[in-house]
Motif scaffolding. Structure first.
Motif, short mmCIF file in Angstrom:
data_model
loop_
_atom_site.label_atom_id
_atom_site.label_comp_id
_atom_site.label_asym_id
_atom_site.label_seq_id
_atom_site.Cartn_x
_atom_site.Cartn_y
_atom_site.Cartn_z
N GLU A 354 -26.60 42.28 -49.12
CA GLU A 354 -25.94 41.03 -48.76
C GLU A 354 -26.23 40.65 -47.31
N ILE A 355 -26.21 41.65 -46.42
CA ILE A 355 -26.44 41.35 -45.00
C ILE A 355 -27.90 40.96 -44.77
N THR A 356 -28.82 41.64 -45.44
CA THR A 356 -30.24 41.29 -45.31
C THR A 356 -30.50 39.87 -45.79
N GLN A 357 -29.83 39.48 -46.87
CA GLN A 357 -29.97 38.11 -47.37
C GLN A 357 -29.45 37.11 -46.33
N THR A 358 -28.34 37.47 -45.67
CA THR A 358 -27.79 36.61 -44.63
C THR A 358 -28.78 36.47 -43.46
N ILE A 359 -29.40 37.59 -43.07
CA ILE A 359 -30.38 37.55 -41.97
C ILE A 359 -31.54 36.63 -42.33
N ASN A 360 -32.03 36.73 -43.56
CA ASN A 360 -33.17 35.89 -43.97
C ASN A 360 -32.78 34.41 -44.03
N THR A 361 -31.54 34.12 -44.41
CA THR A 361 -31.07 32.73 -44.39
C THR A 361 -31.04 32.20 -42.96
N LEU A 362 -30.53 33.02 -42.04
CA LEU A 362 -30.49 32.62 -40.64
C LEU A 362 -31.90 32.47 -40.06
N LEU A 363 -32.83 33.32 -40.49
CA LEU A 363 -34.22 33.19 -40.03
C LEU A 363 -34.83 31.87 -40.48
N ASP A 364 -34.47 31.42 -41.68
CA ASP A 364 -34.95 30.11 -42.14
C ASP A 364 -34.39 28.99 -41.28
N TYR A 365 -33.10 29.10 -40.92
CA TYR A 365 -32.51 28.11 -40.02
C TYR A 365 -33.26 28.11 -38.68
N LEU A 366 -33.54 29.31 -38.18
CA LEU A 366 -34.23 29.44 -36.89
C LEU A 366 -35.61 28.81 -36.94
N CYS A 367 -36.31 29.03 -38.05
CA CYS A 367 -37.65 28.43 -38.20
C CYS A 367 -37.57 26.91 -38.10
N GLY A 368 -36.61 26.32 -38.79
CA GLY A 368 -36.47 24.87 -38.76
C GLY A 368 -36.12 24.33 -37.38
N GLN A 369 -35.37 25.13 -36.60
CA GLN A 369 -34.94 24.69 -35.27
C GLN A 369 -36.01 24.87 -34.20
N THR A 370 -37.01 25.70 -34.47
CA THR A 370 -38.01 26.02 -33.44
C THR A 370 -39.41 25.54 -33.79
N GLY A 371 -39.54 24.77 -34.88
CA GLY A 371 -40.83 24.17 -35.20
C GLY A 371 -41.70 24.97 -36.13
N PHE A 372 -41.17 26.04 -36.72
CA PHE A 372 -41.93 26.83 -37.67
C PHE A 372 -41.57 26.41 -39.10
N SER A 373 -42.49 26.61 -40.00
CA SER A 373 -42.22 26.34 -41.41
C SER A 373 -41.21 27.35 -41.93
N VAL A 374 -40.31 26.89 -42.80
CA VAL A 374 -39.33 27.78 -43.40
C VAL A 374 -40.05 28.92 -44.13
N GLY A 375 -39.62 30.14 -43.91
CA GLY A 375 -40.27 31.29 -44.51
C GLY A 375 -41.29 31.95 -43.60
N SER A 376 -41.46 31.41 -42.38
CA SER A 376 -42.44 31.99 -41.45
C SER A 376 -42.04 33.40 -41.03
N PHE A 377 -40.73 33.67 -41.01
CA PHE A 377 -40.25 35.00 -40.65
C PHE A 377 -39.29 35.50 -41.73
N THR A 378 -39.45 36.74 -42.12
CA THR A 378 -38.55 37.37 -43.09
C THR A 378 -38.19 38.75 -42.59
N TYR A 379 -37.05 39.24 -43.07
CA TYR A 379 -36.61 40.58 -42.68
C TYR A 379 -36.53 41.47 -43.92
N THR A 380 -37.11 42.66 -43.81
CA THR A 380 -36.99 43.67 -44.87
C THR A 380 -36.52 44.97 -44.24
N ALA A 381 -35.79 45.76 -45.02
CA ALA A 381 -35.27 47.02 -44.49
C ALA A 381 -36.40 47.97 -44.13
#
Length: 520
Positions: A354-381
């Motif tokens: 659940e926490i990893t999914q939250t991190i990846n959702t926040l990373l998508d928000y960050l991509c949109g706010q900084t000029g990167f395409s959504v999905g440019s960064f992902t987190y895996t354990a």
């Protein structure tokens, strides 16, 4: 926590105090920026540096606990990623004098190109500039200063917090002060480099100040020779008859400054994503704590974990090995009718998914706010933060952001090159023309999958070839026109037996049973 917070605030106050002190001591015109804006720059730089954030809490006994909050340091990641996309060591700068033939081989050998190439190599520019661009994206700006020393043109850089704009015109900042603060032999020194202009000259004035402490005061002005000897002049004049522009360039990300629209300074690439970065660190810290709290724990009353006295040592021996850290005991009265009869496993379940999914959702928000395409960064354990390796198409947000930033950076590099040529000309170390054409290839291959793009455009072209063979050889191997011509001739000679169509045509007239052979 409060100590770290005070250090950050103190650093901002010192910087703002220096800005006001520079303005007062040098009697310059009012700065065209509110000094409070530098508190924002300091905030962005602190986030980029990943300064430790201390979490504290109080338990039921009143004891205060403290620990360092874990951080993904995504400010560093996105600044590095964008700087690499925009400029890398494969980028190519070509300078041709007006009237030169449009031939890369001729341009590469031109006097202007050879001189600039030598200056860039001597200053390790391709390596250093990529790093400095990372600072530009994190702090919101970067100053490039060119000058002559020991018969060579030198290039040095200044970060956004050291750059004070004084005036601007349609070409950007035209006058500025650059502050350099350093310590030596127990003293603190501040060098102020003032770039101004009058009707006839561009002026660079250097003034040195000494202080006993690292405060917001400049201290006492001292001679430049105290630190620099004869290597630094108090004032240098650059006649406008020989120079078309100042000897500094200010670069910034191609982002509108929504904090101070009237300011000529830029903003960090993550200036509008500070809250998201904080949420990401909180989620990551929660994930790391989940691993700690999820460690297996078995609790049992103390009487259940003690055996009879060892006759050899006279000591009581525990049933379990406490070195394993899984067993915890508590006091319990064995005579009580409600006394537990066996140990109990109290291990908490992990919420990593659940926490990893939250991190990846926040990373998508960050991509949109900084000029990167959504999905440019992902987190895996297993791997932590990963950068997308898929195709970056021409209409993606990442590609468009890269091109936007390149527009400003390309203009700044061209201005820097003009200054290099004019400085070399005035110093007598360059004899060519300063009226040149400048071409900068930022090398899109790092941001695009050339194979996929080629397939797409070839399909649109009816599967016909997209470029002449000699041009393909030149681009694929980074050759000049003449080198590509030589390679093409060698390849043609090695395949002189003909292509498949010629072989099939010849076979129609010959022995039908003879197997055609290909050339080497």
């Amino acid at each position: 926590m409060f100590h770290n917070l005070w250090l950050k605030i103190k650093g901002v106050l010192i910087k703002m105090g220096l800005i006001n002190a520079v303005q007062n001591v040098l009697s310059t015109s009012d700065l065209i920026i509110d000094s409070n804006f530098y508190s924002k720059i300091s905030e962005w730089q602190n986030i980029y540096a990943g300064e430790d954030d201390i979490k504290s809490w109080q338990d039921v006994t009143g004891k205060i606990h403290r620990r360092k909050r874990m951080s993904l340091k995504m400010a560093k990641v996105i600044s590095k990623k964008m700087s690499t996309l925009v400029f890398n060591e494969k980028a190519r700068i070509l300078i041709s004098e007006k009237g030169d033939a449009e031939n890369d081989d001729n341009i590469d050998k031109s006097q202007a190109n050879q001189f600039v190439k030598g200056v860039l190599e001597d200053n390790y520019f391709y390596h250093n500039f990529g790093t400095r661009l990372e600072y530009m994206f994190s702090g919101g700006g970067l100053a490039i200063r060119t000058y002559v020393k020991d018969g060579k043109v030198k290039i040095r850089f200044a970060t956004a917090d050291s750059f004070l704009p004084i005036s601007q015109d349609e070409n950007g900042v035209s006058e500025c002060a650059i502050i350099s603060k350093f310590a030596k032999s127990g003293k603190y020194y501040t060098l102020v480099e003032l770039h101004t202009e009058d009707d006839s000259n561009y002026l660079v004035q250097n003034r040195l100040f000494e202080s006993d402490n690292n405060s917001d005061e400049l201290g006492t002005e001292i001679p430049l020779t105290t630190i620099y000897g004869d290597s630094l002049k108090e004032i240098s004049k650059y006649p406008k008859s020989s120079y078309s522009r100042p000897t500094f360039v200010y670069l910034k990300p191609n982002l509108a400054n929504n904090f101070d629209p009237s300011s000529p300074l830029g903003i960090s690439i993550y200036a509008n994503a500070v809250d998201t970065l904080d949420e990401l660190d909180q989620a990551y810290d929660m994930l790391m704590q989940e691993l700690v709290m999820g460690r297996r724990r078995i609790v049992a009353p103390d009487w259940m974990m003690i055996r009879n006295t060892d006759p050899r040592t006279g000591k009581k021996k525990a049933y379990v090995d406490f070195e394993e850290e899984v067993y915890q005991s508590y006091y319990s009265d064995i005579s009580s009718p409600n006394a537990p009869q066996k140990p109990e496993d109290v291990t908490l379940g992990l919420r990593t998914q659940e926490i990893t999914q939250t991190i990846n959702t926040l990373l998508d928000y960050l991509c949109g706010q900084t000029g990167f395409s959504v999905g440019s960064f992902t987190y895996t354990a297993a791997q932590g933060v990963e950068t997308a390796t898929g195709v970056i198409s021409r209409n993606s947000d990442t590609y468009q952001s890269k091109r936007d930033h390149e527009t400003i950076i390309e203009d700044g590099l061209k201005k820097m090159i003009i200054s290099i040529l004019e400085l070399g000309k005035a110093a007598g170390i360059y004899q060519g023309s300063t009226d040149v054409d400048i071409s900068i290839n930022f090398d899109d291959s790092i941001a695009q999958d050339r194979t996929e793009n080629a397939k797409y455009f070839q399909l649109m072209n009816g599967n016909a070839p997209l470029m002449p063979q000699k041009e393909a050889i030149k681009r694929a191997n980074d050759l000049t026109d003449s080198e590509a011509e030589d390679w093409y001739s060698q390849i043609k000679e090695e395949n002189s037996q003909g292509d498949m169509a010629d072989i099939l045509d010849d076979n129609k007239d010959g022995d039908q049973d003879e197997t055609p052979t290909m050339g080497n």
